[in-house]
Design a protein around this motif. Structure first.
Motif, PDB file in Angstrom:
ATOM      1  N   LYS A 125      -3.240   3.703  -8.970  1.00 21.41           N
ATOM      2  CA  LYS A 125      -2.824   3.432  -7.602  1.00 21.41           C
ATOM      3  C   LYS A 125      -3.260   2.040  -7.176  1.00 21.41           C
ATOM      4  O   LYS A 125      -4.278   1.526  -7.624  1.00 21.41           O
ATOM      5  CB  LYS A 125      -3.413   4.477  -6.662  1.00 21.41           C
ATOM      6  N   GLN A 126      -2.483   1.454  -6.291  1.00 21.05           N
ATOM      7  CA  GLN A 126      -2.786   0.142  -5.749  1.00 21.05           C
ATOM      8  C   GLN A 126      -3.189   0.255  -4.296  1.00 21.05           C
ATOM      9  O   GLN A 126      -2.800   1.189  -3.588  1.00 21.05           O
ATOM     10  CB  GLN A 126      -1.547  -0.770  -5.815  1.00 21.05           C
ATOM     11  N   THR A 127      -3.966  -0.715  -3.845  1.00 18.77           N
ATOM     12  CA  THR A 127      -4.141  -0.876  -2.414  1.00 18.77           C
ATOM     13  C   THR A 127      -2.934  -1.628  -1.877  1.00 18.77           C
ATOM     14  O   THR A 127      -2.151  -2.237  -2.629  1.00 18.77           O
ATOM     15  CB  THR A 127      -5.414  -1.666  -2.084  1.00 18.77           C
ATOM     16  N   GLN A 146      -0.670  -4.520  -3.733  1.00 18.55           N
ATOM     17  CA  GLN A 146       0.794  -4.464  -3.736  1.00 18.55           C
ATOM     18  C   GLN A 146       1.382  -5.747  -3.145  1.00 18.55           C
ATOM     19  O   GLN A 146       2.371  -6.296  -3.651  1.00 18.55           O
ATOM     20  CB  GLN A 146       1.238  -3.234  -2.931  1.00 18.55           C
ATOM     21  N   ARG A 148       3.263   2.214   4.658  1.00 23.90           N
ATOM     22  CA  ARG A 148       4.586   2.482   4.093  1.00 23.90           C
ATOM     23  C   ARG A 148       5.594   1.376   4.406  1.00 23.90           C
ATOM     24  O   ARG A 148       6.650   1.294   3.784  1.00 23.90           O
ATOM     25  CB  ARG A 148       5.111   3.829   4.601  1.00 23.90           C
ATOM     26  N   GLN A 172      -5.035   2.655   0.495  1.00 24.72           N
ATOM     27  CA  GLN A 172      -4.269   2.960  -0.702  1.00 24.72           C
ATOM     28  C   GLN A 172      -2.785   2.899  -0.372  1.00 24.72           C
ATOM     29  O   GLN A 172      -2.339   3.425   0.647  1.00 24.72           O
ATOM     30  CB  GLN A 172      -4.617   4.342  -1.226  1.00 24.72           C
ATOM     31  N   PRO A 194       1.094   3.912  -0.708  1.00 22.10           N
ATOM     32  CA  PRO A 194       1.780   5.148  -1.102  1.00 22.10           C
ATOM     33  C   PRO A 194       2.275   5.035  -2.534  1.00 22.10           C
ATOM     34  O   PRO A 194       2.274   3.956  -3.137  1.00 22.10           O
ATOM     35  CB  PRO A 194       2.957   5.213  -0.122  1.00 22.10           C
ATOM     36  N   GLU A 195       2.679   6.163  -3.085  1.00 17.91           N
ATOM     37  CA  GLU A 195       3.206   6.132  -4.454  1.00 17.91           C
ATOM     38  C   GLU A 195       4.240   5.027  -4.551  1.00 17.91           C
ATOM     39  O   GLU A 195       5.125   4.905  -3.688  1.00 17.91           O
ATOM     40  CB  GLU A 195       3.845   7.484  -4.807  1.00 17.91           C
ATOM     41  N   ARG A 196       4.130   4.257  -5.592  1.00 24.19           N
ATOM     42  CA  ARG A 196       4.920   3.034  -5.699  1.00 24.19           C
ATOM     43  C   ARG A 196       6.419   3.342  -5.689  1.00 24.19           C
ATOM     44  O   ARG A 196       6.917   4.123  -6.484  1.00 24.19           O
ATOM     45  CB  ARG A 196       4.554   2.292  -6.974  1.00 24.19           C
ATOM     46  N   ALA A 197       7.111   2.687  -4.778  1.00 23.84           N
ATOM     47  CA  ALA A 197       8.555   2.860  -4.686  1.00 23.84           C
ATOM     48  C   ALA A 197       9.242   2.001  -5.751  1.00 23.84           C
ATOM     49  O   ALA A 197       8.619   1.175  -6.412  1.00 23.84           O
ATOM     50  CB  ALA A 197       9.034   2.446  -3.292  1.00 23.84           C
TER      51      ALA A 197
END
Length: 580
Positions: free
Chosen positions: A3-5, A9, A136, A168, A170-173
């Motif tokens: 996961k990225q912050t 990102q 987001r 964090q 969100p799950e990478r789009a």
């Protein structure tokens, strides 16, 4: 995938957009982003001493490459300092992304410590300015900002609260493709046909060129030959259009010289190519005018147009030149070339009269020697004010040199920070900052940035101990000069104390050697040249009501100074004229 912050990102998207460095000053609201840069290959943090310098540096880098550059400021006062450099970048159409860090998101709207509203503050100097208030939002907002900066040519600002940056992501789009270059814009067939008709109907055509002729030198020359048109230019068009130009009639405006004014007023059709030349008093009001520009908002805002053409100069001329009938009558062109040469002969004498022996040193002489000693591919950054005069008159373009200045925004203190951006881009290329003592001392703290990063920028300081252009404006307006004098130190000693090379020049016989030694030095160097504050005499026919800010708006008289090698170019062009 780990996961990225949000900050990670953010930095990852910048790297994908081609950003190689982020200029700025650290601060707590920026810390998550700075740490992400520290851990991300392909991008560096450049620590400057003032955020204004960060924005100027990014703007210069973007102007030289045409690609996205970036700068950052911490919350409140940190990002407010960016604003002047961002105005300059935006008005120069330089694609710059500015990160304006924000106070904690939960405190926005409570008059919290250092609270400002950067998403509102930067709207006038950007195409896009938005606040990320939710993790987001981040990918889409930043990607949209990148598209605006590159696609429209100018500044985008993203305000990011420090707490959101640390969250964090969100799950990478799915990653969207990013625009990293601009397309060519071709006018419609109807516009090309109408422009061809206007050209064919005109007996005397003049071209007036701005920075929008970048990359179109061959096309402009081919068109000028086909229609036998003299070619003038604005200051921002000089580097792109004056070299290898047998149709050159000089420059118009306050810094103008030669026959550009006459050529634009005595023609039947004036074609403005890629210029948003702001001084409409220098443009005719009784001549048909066509304007070609890639920015439609520029069309017709300075002059009443017979035709507005939305398109790139290069693509427009590629379409137009084969469509127009070749003209054979050179009388107008040859007359303007002779006027141009005569005008330059008249002012060159002011430069040649014992100038190499005059103390204090004539600034014209400094600029002329600098032009001779600088590299053929040097990048010159030029302070606003009298340095603009010397650059306009004495720097010889050749298609490889670049000249960067605050030519549209007109800010002081631009040359040094712009040199930082230019030198970071290529440490092996010679970068010369033509600085005035007023501009240099305003952001002198960032001379330490040169030393810290061992950037081999060469500063040639035109030190006349005054705000020379402001003094000229006052005197022309009939006012006594007041508040324009500077009590300066020996700047060379300051340079040496900072750990750089520094030399002071007070006699013209020492100038050339001092420049050669500075250029040979491997690190940053400063040449403090004591110049004559009275070198620029005022044309006697200019009246007070002619002064409008930076422009002597109703005058067609050139300032009484030299014109360097331009007189040689004019003489060379005359040798090519057909014999009667």
């Amino acid at each position: 995938m780990a996961k990225q912050t949000v900050a990670e990102q953010f930095v990852d998207i910048l790297v994908r957009a081609g950003v190689q460095r982020l200029y700025g000053v650290v601060g707590d609201s920026l810390n998550p982003v700075i740490d992400a840069i520290r851990r991300t290959p392909g991008i560096d943090w450049v620590q400057v001493r003032h955020e204004e310098a960060a924005a100027f540096a990014a703007g210069a880098e973007a102007q030289l490459t045409g690609s996205l550059a970036a700068c950052a400021g911490s919350c409140g006062p940190g990002n407010v300092h960016l604003i002047n450099g961002l105005y300059d970048a935006h008005r120069s159409m330089a694609p710059v992304l500015a990160l304006a860090a924000q106070i904690p998101s939960s405190e926005i709207g409570t008059s919290y410590f250092q609270e400002t509203h950067p998403d509102q503050l930067f709207r006038e100097c950007s195409h896009y300015s938005e606040l990320i208030s939710n993790s987001r939002q981040m990918p889409r907002v930043l990607q949209t900002a990148v598209q605006h900066a590159i696609g429209r040519g100018g500044v985008s600002v993203v305000a990011l609260p420090g707490d959101v940056a640390a969250e964090q992501a969100p799950e990478r789009a799915v990653e969207h493709a990013l625009v990293t270059s601009r397309p060519s814009v071709r006018p419609g067939d109807a516009e090309i046909a109408e422009l061809a008709r206007l050209v064919d109907d005109a007996k005397r055509v003049t071209l007036f060129c701005g920075s929008g002729t970048a990359g179109a030198h061959d096309e402009v020359m081919a068109f000028a030959e086909r229609v036998k048109a003299p070619v003038g230019h604005a200051l921002r068009g000089k580097e792109w259009i004056q070299y290898d130009n047998p149709y050159d009639v000089g420059m118009s405006g306050l810094l103008g010289y030669g026959a550009a004014y006459e050529a634009t007023h005595e023609c039947d059709l004036l074609i403005l190519l890629g210029t948003d030349f702001p001084y409409n008093a220098f443009l005719p009001d009784d001549v048909k005018i066509v304007q070609v520009d890639v920015r439609p908002e520029h069309l017709g805002r300075r002059s009443t147009l017979a035709l507005a053409v939305w398109g790139d100069v290069r693509e427009t001329l590629r379409c137009l030149t084969p469509r127009v009938r070749a003209k054979t009558n050179r009388k107008f062109l040859d007359r303007m070339l002779r006027k141009h040469a005569d005008a330059l002969e008249g002012v060159v004498k002011a430069y040649t009269r014992k100038v190499d022996k005059h103390i204090p040193i004539h600034p014209e002489y400094v600029a002329s020697v600098l032009d001779e000693e600088a590299a053929d591919d040097a990048v010159f950054t030029v302070d606003t004010g009298m340095c603009n005069v010397w650059a306009a008159r004495y720097l010889t373009p050749n298609g490889r040199r670049r000249v960067i200045g605050s030519f549209s925004h007109g800010s002081m203190a631009n040359a040094l920070p712009q040199a930082i951006g230019a030198q970071f881009l290529d440490r092996k290329r010679q970068v010369v900052s033509m600085s005035g003592d007023g501009g240099f001392s305003m952001l002198m703290g960032d001379f330490l940035t040169l030393v810290q990063y061992d950037l081999p920028v060469k500063i040639v300081l035109f030190n006349n101990s005054s705000l020379g252009m402001v003094e000229l404006e006052m005197l022309v307006a009939g006012l006594p000069a007041y508040g324009t004098s500077n009590n300066n130190p020996d700047f060379a000693q300051i340079a040496r104390a900072a750990g750089a090379y520094g030399v002071r020049v007070e006699k013209p016989k020492n100038l050339r050697g001092a420049l050669r030694d500075a250029f040979a030095h491997k690190g940053p160097a400063l040449v403090d040249v004591v110049t004559d504050a009275n070198a620029l005499s005022i044309p006697p026919k200019i009246r007070a009501e002619m002064v409008t800010g930076f422009a002597l708006s109703a005058s067609k008289i050139v300032l009484d100074g030299g014109v360097g090698k331009m007189v040689q170019m004019a003489r060379s062009n005359l040798r090519n004229l057909p014999r009667p």
